[in-house]
Motif scaffolding. Structure first.
Motif, PDB file in Angstrom:
ATOM      1  N   UNK A   1      -4.305  14.940  -8.422  1.00  0.00           N
ATOM      2  CA  UNK A   1      -4.856  13.585  -9.179  1.00  0.00           C
ATOM      3  C   UNK A   1      -3.702  13.061  -9.839  1.00  0.00           C
ATOM      4  N   UNK A   2      -2.654  13.840 -10.044  1.00  0.00           N
ATOM      5  CA  UNK A   2      -1.376  13.317 -10.993  1.00  0.00           C
ATOM      6  C   UNK A   2      -0.757  12.168 -10.145  1.00  0.00           C
ATOM      7  N   UNK A   3      -0.826  12.151  -8.869  1.00  0.00           N
ATOM      8  CA  UNK A   3      -0.207  11.220  -8.109  1.00  0.00           C
ATOM      9  C   UNK A   3      -1.107  10.050  -7.720  1.00  0.00           C
ATOM     10  N   UNK A   4      -2.518  10.664  -7.281  1.00  0.00           N
ATOM     11  CA  UNK A   4      -3.520   9.739  -6.788  1.00  0.00           C
ATOM     12  C   UNK A   4      -4.060   8.834  -7.992  1.00  0.00           C
ATOM     13  N   UNK A   5      -3.831   9.192  -9.211  1.00  0.00           N
ATOM     14  CA  UNK A   5      -4.087   8.208 -10.417  1.00  0.00           C
ATOM     15  C   UNK A   5      -3.498   6.974 -10.620  1.00  0.00           C
ATOM     16  N   UNK A   6      -2.406   6.962  -9.949  1.00  0.00           N
ATOM     17  CA  UNK A   6      -1.613   5.733  -9.856  1.00  0.00           C
ATOM     18  C   UNK A   6      -1.922   4.667  -8.655  1.00  0.00           C
ATOM     19  N   UNK A   7      -2.882   5.136  -8.044  1.00  0.00           N
ATOM     20  CA  UNK A   7      -3.206   4.248  -7.017  1.00  0.00           C
ATOM     21  C   UNK A   7      -2.725   4.488  -5.555  1.00  0.00           C
ATOM     22  N   UNK A   8      -2.124   5.615  -5.639  1.00  0.00           N
ATOM     23  CA  UNK A   8      -1.082   5.951  -4.207  1.00  0.00           C
ATOM     24  C   UNK A   8      -2.098   6.874  -3.402  1.00  0.00           C
ATOM     25  N   UNK A   9      -1.759   6.709  -2.045  1.00  0.00           N
ATOM     26  CA  UNK A   9      -2.418   7.809  -1.389  1.00  0.00           C
ATOM     27  C   UNK A   9      -1.447   8.762  -1.113  1.00  0.00           C
ATOM     28  N   UNK A  10      -2.215  10.223  -1.344  1.00  0.00           N
ATOM     29  CA  UNK A  10      -1.529  11.334  -1.159  1.00  0.00           C
ATOM     30  C   UNK A  10      -1.510  12.049   0.177  1.00  0.00           C
ATOM     31  N   UNK A  11      -0.419  12.434   0.610  1.00  0.00           N
ATOM     32  CA  UNK A  11      -0.363  13.236   1.683  1.00  0.00           C
ATOM     33  C   UNK A  11       0.463  14.746   1.544  1.00  0.00           C
ATOM     34  N   UNK A  12      -0.322  15.874   1.304  1.00  0.00           N
ATOM     35  CA  UNK A  12       0.454  17.048   1.134  1.00  0.00           C
ATOM     36  C   UNK A  12       1.170  17.483   1.836  1.00  0.00           C
TER      37      UNK A  12
ATOM     38  N   UNK B   1       0.827  -1.191  -0.088  1.00  0.00           N
ATOM     39  CA  UNK B   1       0.099  -0.033  -0.138  1.00  0.00           C
ATOM     40  C   UNK B   1       0.795   1.188   0.067  1.00  0.00           C
ATOM     41  N   UNK B   2       0.958   1.925  -1.062  1.00  0.00           N
ATOM     42  CA  UNK B   2       1.882   3.119  -1.228  1.00  0.00           C
ATOM     43  C   UNK B   2       1.276   4.384  -0.944  1.00  0.00           C
ATOM     44  N   UNK B   3       1.911   5.012   0.072  1.00  0.00           N
ATOM     45  CA  UNK B   3       1.590   6.565   0.388  1.00  0.00           C
ATOM     46  C   UNK B   3       2.868   7.280  -0.050  1.00  0.00           C
ATOM     47  N   UNK B   4       2.310   8.562  -0.450  1.00  0.00           N
ATOM     48  CA  UNK B   4       3.443   9.542  -0.963  1.00  0.00           C
ATOM     49  C   UNK B   4       3.217  10.905  -0.127  1.00  0.00           C
ATOM     50  N   UNK B   5       4.112  11.420   0.545  1.00  0.00           N
ATOM     51  CA  UNK B   5       4.054  12.696   1.253  1.00  0.00           C
ATOM     52  C   UNK B   5       4.787  13.626   0.623  1.00  0.00           C
ATOM     53  N   UNK B   6       4.463  14.707   0.060  1.00  0.00           N
ATOM     54  CA  UNK B   6       5.211  15.515  -0.952  1.00  0.00           C
ATOM     55  C   UNK B   6       4.742  17.085  -1.057  1.00  0.00           C
TER      56      UNK B   6
END
Length: 376
Positions: free
Chosen positions: A45-56, A33-38
């Motif tokens: 949507x650019x990151x979320x479209x890949x199925x990742x959970x985004x944390x701004x 389960x991939x999360x991205x904090x950036x």
């Protein structure tokens, strides 16, 4: 069965997409389960479209003050506590330092820190530089020199420097040469006909050696009709970004062409005869391995990271950093010898296939993630 959680922490979204996306996609496909904090520079949507959970992230790359660092650290602590990752992968300096400290406080079981370049923190001179170096060394030691942390280095110089200053042990170290390149996506084309193009593709920062590139263009003005091209954009978030008025003046004076930010880099590199990166220091520059994959000869500086991306004398030439005349002479030697230019490009392609294929990079990262999950 609960999927293991992998959290990437990267300073800005475009860097994650350009340098870590293949690894993140492979981890997702491997069951993480991939999360991205950036920090966000574009739509979420650019990151979320890949199925990742985004944390701004609230991160200001221009601000090196303590207040900004404190706000970012608190942000990371909150995210780590909410996500409860099994593995955190920290990329670039601020995330490595502050994310490593946040992971220590929140007891994240496994941390992977990617050192993509150390800049001049440890090589600058003077009383203020010594104080800054001592402080950053202490932060690196607190963030990384402990059990459960693996540290990825892209070149041996950065590894030796940080091990000496931060106490990182040999058993923590992993060497992965850059973010890799999908060689199939970079077809080799014959050198184009017409006036030769000398290309520098990079963010337009002083530390990338843009001033030396322009000086070389001035010294070689009119030589074999060569066109000197900058491909890349200004980076207002970086304190060493070029001033737009300087760029405009160079273009107006006919010294260079500026093609701006380009998404079609395979075509851009195919249009070049020589690819130049006169940077002052790097981790392992992606553009040089892309140039190699494209079959283009390279001129770059004899500094950490840059020299690790070429086979000197075979795939390209090395020159001293901050030396415009030496850069001009090396470029001239390739412009005057198209056969050598072509043969260096062919050798570069072989180097890219043998050492920089992205599949090797992805496999190395997946092995680290699986090792980390297996040991938690």
């Amino acid at each position: 069965m609960t999927r293991p959680r992998l959290l990437f922490v990267v300073n800005v979204d475009w860097f994650f997409l350009s340098h870590r996306l293949p690894v993140a996609l492979a981890a997702r496909d491997a069951g993480f389960e991939v999360h991205v904090a950036t920090g966000l520079s574009g739509p979420a949507e650019t990151i979320e479209s890949h199925g990742f959970v985004l944390h701004p992230l609230h991160i200001d790359r221009r601000d090196t003050g303590l207040r900004n660092a404190w706000v970012l650290w608190l942000d990371l602590v909150r995210i780590f506590r909410r996500v409860q990752p099994d593995v955190v992968h920290l990329v670039t300096i601020k995330p490595v330092l502050l994310g490593g400290l946040a992971a220590r406080v929140t007891r994240v079981p496994r941390v992977i820190a990617a050192i993509s370049g150390l800049g001049f923190i440890f090589t600058a001179r003077g009383p203020l530089a010594k104080i800054r170096s001592a402080l950053v060394s202490r932060l690196y030691r607190l963030a990384l020199a402990r059990p459960g942390v693996r540290v990825i280095f892209q070149n041996g110089d950065d590894q030796a420097l940080l091990q000496r200053h931060a106490g990182i042990r040999d058993e923590q170290v992993v060497r992965i040469r850059g973010s890799g390149v999908d060689v199939a996506a970079w077809p080799v084309q014959a050198l184009p006909a017409g006036a030769p193009v000398v290309l520098m593709a990079a963010r337009l920062l002083v530390d990338k050696g843009v001033h030396e590139f322009v000086e070389a263009a001035r010294l070689l003005r009119g030589h074999r009709g060569a066109r000197f091209v900058l491909a890349g954009d200004l980076d207002p978030g970086n304190p060493t970004s070029l001033a737009r008025q300087d760029l405009t003046q160079w273009v107006d004076n006919g010294l260079i062409e500026w093609w701006g930010h380009r998404e079609d880099m395979p075509d851009v590199l195919a249009s070049a005869h020589v690819v130049v990166l006169p940077s002052y220091r790097e981790g392992l520059p992606k553009v040089l391995i892309e140039a190699a994959a494209s079959g283009r000869a390279v001129v770059t500086t004899d500094v950490p990271g840059c020299r690790d991306a070429i086979d000197a004398g075979t795939t390209g030439l090395l020159v001293p950093a901050r030396d415009g005349p030496a850069l001009a002479q090396a470029i001239r030697s390739l412009l005057d010898d198209p056969a050598r230019c072509a043969s260096m490009g062919q050798a570069g392609r072989r180097l890219a296939e043998a050492a920089f294929d992205v599949s090797r990079v992805v496999d190395s990262h997946l092995a680290l993630y699986r090792e980390a999950v297996g040991s938690t």
